[in-house]
Scaffold this motif. Sequence first.
Motif, PDB file in Angstrom:
ATOM      1  N   SER A   1     -90.766 -47.121  26.335  1.00  0.00           N
ATOM      2  CA  SER A   1     -89.560 -47.588  27.017  1.00  0.00           C
ATOM      3  C   SER A   1     -89.842 -47.836  28.492  1.00  0.00           C
ATOM      4  O   SER A   1     -90.767 -47.264  29.079  1.00  0.00           O
ATOM      5  CB  SER A   1     -88.448 -46.552  26.877  1.00  0.00           C
ATOM      6  N   SER A   2     -89.022 -48.682  29.112  1.00  0.00           N
ATOM      7  CA  SER A   2     -89.174 -48.957  30.545  1.00  0.00           C
ATOM      8  C   SER A   2     -88.984 -47.690  31.369  1.00  0.00           C
ATOM      9  O   SER A   2     -89.661 -47.483  32.380  1.00  0.00           O
ATOM     10  CB  SER A   2     -88.155 -50.021  30.978  1.00  0.00           C
TER      11      SER A   2
ATOM     12  N   TYR B   1     -92.612 -51.782  26.534  1.00  0.00           N
ATOM     13  CA  TYR B   1     -94.015 -52.013  26.851  1.00  0.00           C
ATOM     14  C   TYR B   1     -94.826 -51.641  25.615  1.00  0.00           C
ATOM     15  O   TYR B   1     -94.567 -50.611  24.986  1.00  0.00           O
ATOM     16  CB  TYR B   1     -94.453 -51.178  28.051  1.00  0.00           C
TER      17      TYR B   1
ATOM     18  N   ARG C   1     -87.575 -55.418  24.887  1.00  0.00           N
ATOM     19  CA  ARG C   1     -87.224 -54.465  25.957  1.00  0.00           C
ATOM     20  C   ARG C   1     -88.121 -53.226  25.889  1.00  0.00           C
ATOM     21  O   ARG C   1     -87.653 -52.097  25.861  1.00  0.00           O
ATOM     22  CB  ARG C   1     -85.749 -54.071  25.862  1.00  0.00           C
TER      23      ARG C   1
ATOM     24  N   TYR D   1     -95.674 -55.764  28.901  1.00  0.00           N
ATOM     25  CA  TYR D   1     -94.232 -55.839  28.716  1.00  0.00           C
ATOM     26  C   TYR D   1     -93.874 -56.905  27.698  1.00  0.00           C
ATOM     27  O   TYR D   1     -94.393 -58.024  27.736  1.00  0.00           O
ATOM     28  CB  TYR D   1     -93.534 -56.146  30.038  1.00  0.00           C
TER      29      TYR D   1
ATOM     30  N   ARG E   1    -100.368 -47.210  32.628  1.00  0.00           N
ATOM     31  CA  ARG E   1     -99.538 -48.420  32.632  1.00  0.00           C
ATOM     32  C   ARG E   1    -100.379 -49.669  32.401  1.00  0.00           C
ATOM     33  O   ARG E   1     -99.905 -50.641  31.804  1.00  0.00           O
ATOM     34  CB  ARG E   1     -98.768 -48.542  33.948  1.00  0.00           C
TER      35      ARG E   1
ATOM     36  N   ASN F   1     -92.307 -45.836  31.105  1.00  0.00           N
ATOM     37  CA  ASN F   1     -93.423 -46.605  31.652  1.00  0.00           C
ATOM     38  C   ASN F   1     -93.538 -46.447  33.160  1.00  0.00           C
ATOM     39  O   ASN F   1     -94.634 -46.297  33.699  1.00  0.00           O
ATOM     40  CB  ASN F   1     -93.268 -48.074  31.290  1.00  0.00           C
ATOM     41  N   ARG F   2     -92.401 -46.445  33.855  1.00  0.00           N
ATOM     42  CA  ARG F   2     -92.449 -46.335  35.319  1.00  0.00           C
ATOM     43  C   ARG F   2     -92.906 -44.965  35.792  1.00  0.00           C
ATOM     44  O   ARG F   2     -93.284 -44.799  36.954  1.00  0.00           O
ATOM     45  CB  ARG F   2     -91.092 -46.677  35.918  1.00  0.00           C
TER      46      ARG F   2
END
Length: 227
Positions: free
Chosen positions: A185-186, A209, A207, A202, A197, A189-190
């Motif tokens: 999920s985003s 990665y 929606r 993406y 990463r 990922n961050r």
Amino acid sequence: MCAAPADSVPIREWQTASERLHQAIDGVVSPISDPNRPTRGRARRIPVRCTVMCVSIRRLPEGAVGDSVLQEIAAEIRIDRPDHVELGSDRVWAVFNLTDRDYDAPFHVAARVHSLIRILGRTLERRGYPPADASIGLAYGGGVRVAVGTDEVTFAGPMVEEARRLADIDGRGDGFSSGSSVHVSSSLNRLLSPRNRSLLQYRPGYRMYQGNPVNHAMERWISTNLA
């Protein structure tokens, strides 16, 4: 295929997973899966933030052979002492980061599980079964810990649903996935290290990665023993 970071090393003797699966196929052992027990009584609901991993297996054999595949995956996950592990009929899911905020750790587990599924899939194929593969979903966010008594615990909420959604994505035919892959999920990922990463790409239509991280040592073993 991308490789997971070098510090993502196997801890368990995963080489024996193929042998144990052969034993299940031959009826030497009959593993008993531990299905979720029904929740009874009044539940205590505690808000939490955590990382959830969901491993959804496709073409899972029925009976003891399928149970053996699920239990091998669960055993590999449990090495890292997750906060919670559950087995379903065709999936395994686990909860991390309730207290120890090591966001890369579940990603390293996913890389090992990805390689383990390749070991199990090739073992099944050699014995005439469809080569089971899987999607591994990883999501971070909020939810609730549901506890009944002292030993009945489960988790619910957006992060669980997101991990399940990611695990159920089958991108084959869409040009980005062939067989097993890891979907992140985003929100998680961050929080990953730049190195991790860089292993993901993406996919705006989903929606998420997506990538194919694996474990170096396990992949070398596959190339020597299951090529």
